[in-house]
Design a protein around this motif. Structure first.
Motif, mmCIF file in Angstrom:
data_model
loop_
_atom_site.group_PDB
_atom_site.id
_atom_site.type_symbol
_atom_site.label_atom_id
_atom_site.label_comp_id
_atom_site.label_asym_id
_atom_site.label_seq_id
_atom_site.Cartn_x
_atom_site.Cartn_y
_atom_site.Cartn_z
ATOM 1 N N SER A 227 -7.667 2.542 -6.066
ATOM 2 C CA SER A 227 -7.791 3.541 -5.004
ATOM 3 C C SER A 227 -9.263 3.811 -4.749
ATOM 4 C CB SER A 227 -7.084 4.841 -5.402
ATOM 5 O OG SER A 227 -7.837 5.530 -6.374
ATOM 6 N N GLY A 228 -9.532 4.643 -3.765
ATOM 7 C CA GLY A 228 -10.913 5.035 -3.502
ATOM 8 C C GLY A 228 -11.545 5.785 -4.661
ATOM 9 N N GLU A 229 -10.714 6.410 -5.501
ATOM 10 C CA GLU A 229 -11.210 7.151 -6.659
ATOM 11 C C GLU A 229 -11.453 6.248 -7.859
ATOM 12 O OE1 GLU A 229 -8.895 8.266 -4.668
ATOM 13 O OE2 GLU A 229 -9.586 10.230 -4.030
ATOM 14 N N VAL B 216 -3.350 1.082 -10.672
ATOM 15 C CA VAL B 216 -3.615 1.209 -9.240
ATOM 16 C C VAL B 216 -5.098 1.071 -8.939
ATOM 17 C CG1 VAL B 216 -1.611 2.711 -8.918
ATOM 18 C CG2 VAL B 216 -3.852 3.732 -9.269
ATOM 19 N N ILE C 90 -5.995 11.212 -8.704
ATOM 20 C CA ILE C 90 -5.947 10.851 -7.298
ATOM 21 C C ILE C 90 -5.193 11.956 -6.560
ATOM 22 C CG2 ILE C 90 -6.346 8.374 -7.440
ATOM 23 C CD1 ILE C 90 -3.448 7.845 -7.629
ATOM 24 N N THR D 88 -4.133 10.240 -0.696
ATOM 25 C CA THR D 88 -4.869 9.073 -1.160
ATOM 26 C C THR D 88 -4.003 7.828 -0.965
ATOM 27 O OG1 THR D 88 -6.120 10.304 -2.812
ATOM 28 C CG2 THR D 88 -5.878 7.946 -3.191
ATOM 29 N N ILE D 89 -4.635 6.775 -0.492
ATOM 30 C CA ILE D 89 -3.955 5.490 -0.367
ATOM 31 C C ILE D 89 -4.348 4.646 -1.579
ATOM 32 C CG2 ILE D 89 -3.805 3.364 0.993
ATOM 33 C CD1 ILE D 89 -4.234 5.110 3.481
ATOM 34 N N PHE D 90 -3.353 4.000 -2.164
ATOM 35 C CA PHE D 90 -3.630 3.167 -3.343
ATOM 36 C C PHE D 90 -2.802 1.899 -3.291
ATOM 37 C CE2 PHE D 90 -0.126 5.871 -4.596
ATOM 38 C CZ PHE D 90 0.716 5.026 -5.299
ATOM 39 N N LEU E 54 0.842 -1.190 0.000
ATOM 40 C CA LEU E 54 0.000 0.000 0.000
ATOM 41 C C LEU E 54 0.879 1.242 0.000
ATOM 42 C CD1 LEU E 54 -2.789 -0.813 2.602
ATOM 43 C CD2 LEU E 54 -3.052 -0.576 0.131
ATOM 44 N N TYR E 55 0.441 2.263 -0.729
ATOM 45 C CA TYR E 55 1.169 3.530 -0.777
ATOM 46 C C TYR E 55 0.210 4.674 -0.549
ATOM 47 C CZ TYR E 55 5.038 0.954 -2.819
ATOM 48 O OH TYR E 55 6.065 0.071 -3.029
ATOM 49 N N GLN E 56 0.771 5.776 -0.081
ATOM 50 C CA GLN E 56 0.018 7.018 0.073
ATOM 51 C C GLN E 56 0.739 8.103 -0.718
ATOM 52 O OE1 GLN E 56 -0.307 8.506 4.093
ATOM 53 N NE2 GLN E 56 -2.139 9.657 3.568
ATOM 54 N N LEU F 251 -5.237 9.828 -13.421
ATOM 55 C CA LEU F 251 -5.628 8.425 -13.428
ATOM 56 C C LEU F 251 -6.302 8.133 -14.766
ATOM 57 C CD1 LEU F 251 -5.730 5.917 -11.543
ATOM 58 C CD2 LEU F 251 -7.991 6.702 -10.823
#
Length: 112
Positions: free
Chosen positions: A82-84, A80, A62, A66-68, A7-9, A17
């Motif tokens: 992500s939440g987006e 990736v 993103i 944001t965490i992806f 996981l990355y931020q 994106l």
């Protein structure tokens, strides 16, 4: 570079994106001529809109913090989740400092 399974931020900037690796590659090859960034940007709205119109697709972005989760890599292109949404970002080796690996500690709880 970003490793699969971690996981990355995002530490800073917005990252475009793209819906596919092909659209990310088209934007990257055209960005030098157009002057419109295809990777990270300070203000994402105009750039995403530019690539939406130029590539006839849905480019989003993103945001910082944001965490992806990288699920696929191909050179400078990273797919990736992500939440987006799910998509491709353009990441060059020098940009690795813009991302921070996130360690999540899982605690086992015993309930009696």
């Amino acid at each position: 570079m970003l490793e699969l399974g971690k996981l990355y931020q995002i530490k800073e900037n917005f990252w475009l994106l793209f819906p596919s690796k092909e659209t990310a590659a088209a934007a990257r090859s055209d960005s030098a001529r157009s002057g419109v960034a295809a990777a990270f940007i300070d203000a994402p709205f105009g750039n995403a809109d530019h690539w939406n119109k130029k590539l006839n697709c849905n480019v989003t972005y993103i945001s910082p913090n944001t965490i992806f989760f990288p699920v696929e890599t191909d050179g400078n292109y990273v797919k990736v989740v992500s939440g987006e949404g799910v998509g491709w970002i353009v990441v060059r080796n020098w940009a690795k400092d813009y991302f921070e690996e996130i360690n999540i500690v899982r605690k086992n709880l015993l309930i009696k």
